[in-house]
Design a protein around this motif. Structure first.
Motif, PDB file in Angstrom:
ATOM      1  N   PHE A 155     -22.735-103.574 -15.286  1.00  0.00           N
ATOM      2  CA  PHE A 155     -22.349-102.738 -14.159  1.00  0.00           C
ATOM      3  C   PHE A 155     -22.906-101.336 -14.345  1.00  0.00           C
ATOM      4  CE2 PHE A 155     -18.312-105.481 -14.236  1.00  0.00           C
ATOM      5  CZ  PHE A 155     -19.035-106.540 -13.744  1.00  0.00           C
ATOM      6  N   ARG A 157     -21.720 -98.503 -13.238  1.00  0.00           N
ATOM      7  CA  ARG A 157     -20.784 -97.388 -13.278  1.00  0.00           C
ATOM      8  C   ARG A 157     -19.446 -97.864 -13.829  1.00  0.00           C
ATOM      9  NH1 ARG A 157     -20.214 -92.539  -9.022  1.00  0.00           N
ATOM     10  NH2 ARG A 157     -22.405 -92.483  -9.595  1.00  0.00           N
ATOM     11  N   SER A 161     -18.125 -92.414 -15.369  1.00  0.00           N
ATOM     12  CA  SER A 161     -18.887 -91.812 -14.285  1.00  0.00           C
ATOM     13  C   SER A 161     -18.038 -90.841 -13.467  1.00  0.00           C
ATOM     14  CB  SER A 161     -19.427 -92.905 -13.358  1.00  0.00           C
ATOM     15  OG  SER A 161     -20.221 -93.803 -14.074  1.00  0.00           O
ATOM     16  N   ARG A 332     -23.561-104.937  -9.256  1.00  0.00           N
ATOM     17  CA  ARG A 332     -24.607-103.987  -9.641  1.00  0.00           C
ATOM     18  C   ARG A 332     -25.373-103.491  -8.412  1.00  0.00           C
ATOM     19  NH1 ARG A 332     -30.048-104.237 -10.888  1.00  0.00           N
ATOM     20  NH2 ARG A 332     -30.097-106.454 -10.415  1.00  0.00           N
ATOM     21  N   GLY A 335     -23.336-101.175  -6.240  1.00  0.00           N
ATOM     22  CA  GLY A 335     -23.259 -99.848  -6.834  1.00  0.00           C
ATOM     23  C   GLY A 335     -24.390 -98.948  -6.397  1.00  0.00           C
ATOM     24  N   TYR A 340     -18.459 -99.158  -5.572  1.00  0.00           N
ATOM     25  CA  TYR A 340     -18.251 -99.504  -6.979  1.00  0.00           C
ATOM     26  C   TYR A 340     -17.002-100.372  -7.130  1.00  0.00           C
ATOM     27  CZ  TYR A 340     -21.437 -95.617  -7.082  1.00  0.00           C
ATOM     28  OH  TYR A 340     -22.494 -94.782  -6.838  1.00  0.00           O
TER      29      TYR A 340
END
Length: 669
Positions: A155, A157, A161, A332, A335, A340
């Protein structure tokens, strides 16, 4: 430098994650296991050549026994070291009277080992140790490929983050800005109102009113006395605090929150892969037993190959990989579009949503270009400084709008309040220069409700109990909001729950094209109660700003927190959506459903693949070595299918999306 870059339209994105990027390495143990299996496989195969090359002329019994004993010795480290993970996993679930993907693999390994040992020491034959070592070698190679691929789908984030990259260290009455990863145990640091506590700490000085909705979803602040412990993830709602770090940032309670699964959900939620995988495994074991019984009667020489090949080639590993690889890749890709997700189970729930609840302020509205007017008595310098100090302590969108408008036109020394309290959904209160100042709704000021025909929000201001007037805030809604609501209405039941007055009821009813399901003047706990009732009639998604909506987000089946910046979100939600990408919400829901369809198609593909393999395996036409090659190959094929499929669907949906246009316009601007 940051200000200069931002002024020309290239605002840099700064967060903790950018400062702590590390490459994930493959487990050394797995590399050693592959090395041992490969070494032993090569040598066992070499020692088996005399048996293969002799043809009809049998090798001398002494040589055959010698080579068999050497092969038996070489296969032991393969069995007890290289294959131990499969065997131990199967034993663990067997003790719980359950079954997993490693059970048929272990049965195949043990069948080959026992049969080969019997042939070497009892019948004086060469055994099948080369096939056994090859099986384990190829299994581990497939596992290595899967592990490497999954690392690449990590992933983009996590919780880091949303942390600032620096913290204000406090020593000898001086403040020093240091990188957050350099904050050590016993270091003192400063937290101001609205800022996130980055690590578990002790309160040294200040009045702590900690909002833990970031962590728990509960919106009521917690008062903490000096000397007591504060947990990472809390947000101060009052004046500044001086804290002493008790743990490094990476060891705090918060580090486990974002990627931690909700155990109650996990226990109740048995994924489609688990259900299909378990039933499939039982079916494979049953087919292997039937094939063994049949060949034991018809031709015992074929029985071992048939049973081993069935157990090996029809392993449902590919089914277990479909979900993590498909949804991991989907998360992913999402994102990249400012969406997210917390984990793969959140994406599963997102795909099942059939009704959506919106908050209004901070969700349907966005920051920037807000028109604010003051209507009332003329504000003197003391009033202006009091309003600046009061609104600076709040993270509510209306407070931020008012603070930005007034502070921009009234430059002065930093104004601070001595006390501060926020009443969620109502207003804010503070003591400034021994005076009581308040900002909030008419209800908060004990006034009659404002005219419901007014299309703007009214924020009233009182000084020492005297209401001097109100700010008229004409909020700026997201571009393309009408088109977005229209598209969503075709697929979902829509609702609006707002804590604001009903001054914009007509506008919202026109926007949603309905009069029912539009609620105003709702407090945070009332929002949560409405969402709970909606859960009884379908799968509900709650979309809020994470401030007054934490309880409603937690009560929903799927919660989305809309954030204007990286420092405002709540783990009580299942996903975070950047407000700049709000217009892509419809496509994001479509993509979640498309990802689930790809997983189901991968199941169909895997069943067809295994069906063909079983057809040849039950006839004894597949040797264990060929079966061992085909099994990891099927897993890798499924991984490629779901990865390419999720990429294709993503590019298809977002190829001409308004989101891409927004990004380009932002750069040009």
């Amino acid at each position: 430098m940051v200000e200069q870059l931002a002024s020309i339209g290239y605002e840099p994105e700064l967060n903790l994650k950018d400062t702590s990027k590390k490459k994930t390495k493959t487990s050394k143990t797995l590399i050693y296991q592959i090395g041992v299996a490969g070494f032993c496989f090569g040598n066992i195969m070499l020692l088996s050549f005399p048996e293969y090359l002799s043809g009809k002329q049998s090798v001398s019994s002494n040589y055959r026994l010698f080579f068999g004993i050497v092969n038996f010795t070489l296969v032991l480290p393969v069995l007890f070291f290289s294959a131990r993970d499969y065997i131990l996993s199967a034993l663990r679930v067997a003790k719980r009277r359950q079954i997993n993907m490693d059970v048929p693999i272990t049965l195949g390994i043990l069948a080959l080992f026992v049969r080969s040992t019997y042939e070497i020491f009892i019948e004086g034959g060469g055994g099948y140790m080369d096939s056994l070592s090859a099986l384990i070698f190829f299994l581990l190679i497939g596992k290595w490929i899967q592990q490497r691929t999954y690392q690449n789908l990590s992933f983009e984030r996590d919780y880091r983050s949303y942390f600032p990259i620096a913290v204000q260290k406090f020593s000898a009455e001086e403040e020093e800005s240091i990188p957050i990863e350099k904050l050590q145990v016993n270091d003192q640091f400063i937290i101001r109102s609205g800022e996130l506590i980055p690590t578990d700490a002790e309160l040294i000085s200040g009045q702590a009113e900690i909002d833990y909705s970031f962590v728990t979803g509960e919106s009521d602040p917690v008062r903490v006395e000096q000397g007591k412990k504060l947990y990472a993830g809390g947000r101060q709602r009052g004046p500044r605090l001086v804290l002493k770090a008790l743990k490094p940032v990476d060891q705090s309670y918060l580090t486990s929150l974002w990627n931690k699964d909700d155990q109650s959900i996990e226990n109740d939620l048995e994924t489609l892969a688990d259900k299909v995988g378990k039933k499939f495994t039982w079916a494979v074991v049953g087919i292997a037993l039937l094939a063994g019984i049949y060949w034991a009667i018809v031709d015992q020489s074929v029985m071992l190959n048939a049973v081993s090949a069935v157990l090996i080639v029809a392993c449902p590993c590919a089914l277990a990989l479909s979900f993590p690889f498909a949804f991991g890749n989907a998360i992913r890709l999402m994102g990249r579009k400012g969406f997210y997700l917390k984990n793969t189970h959140a994406l599963t729930r997102m795909a099942d949503i059939d009704q959506i609840v919106f908050d209004k302020t901070g969700t349907l509205t966005r920051k920037g270009n807000t028109n604010i007017k003051w209507l009332g008595d003329e504000l003197n310098d003391l009033d202006l400084q009091a309003i600046i100090a009061l609104t600076k302590e709040s993270a509510h969108p209306l407070s931020r709008h008012i603070h930005g408008e007034i502070s921009e036109n009234n430059r002065s020394e930093e104004a601070r309040v001595s006390e501060f309290k926020e009443h969620p959904g109502k207003g804010i209160w503070a003591r400034y220069s021994s005076c009581i100042v308040k900002l909030g709704s008419a209800q908060f000021m004990n006034l009659e409700s404002p005219d419901s025909e007014e299309l703007s929000s009214k924020v009233f201001y009182s000084f020492n109990g005297t209401v001097k007037g109100f700010f008229l805030v004409d909020k700026n809604y997201h571009d393309g909001l009408s088109e977005l609501i229209s598209d969503l209405k075709k697929k979902f039941r829509l609702f609006l729950i707002s804590g604001d007055s009903d001054g914009e009821r007509r506008r919202m009813e026109s926007l949603f094209g309905q009069k029912s399901g539009i609620y105003f003047k709702k407090l945070p706990h009332e929002k949560a109660e409405i969402v709970k009732k909606l859960n009884q009639s379908g799968k509900t998604a709650m979309i809020g700003d994470g401030l007054n909506d934490a309880a409603a987000l937690k009560a929903s089946d799927f919660g989305i927190s809309v954030a204007d910046d990286i420092f405002r979100f709540t783990p009580a939600s299942d996903a975070i959506l950047s407000s700049e990408n709000f217009s892509a919400l419809n496509k994001l829901f479509d993509y979640s459903k498309a990802s689930l369809r790809i997983v189901k198609w991968s199941f169909v593909f895997s069943f067809l693949y295994n069906g063909v393999g079983l057809f040849f395996a039950v006839q004894g036409l597949l040797t264990p070595v060929i079966a061992a090659i085909l099994m990891p190959l099927s897993s890798v094929t499924v991984v490629l299918f779901v990865s390419l499929g999720t990429h294709f669907q993503f590019n298809k949906l977002f190829k001409t999306s308004d989101l891409a246009k927004t990004d380009k316009n932002q750069v040009l601007k």
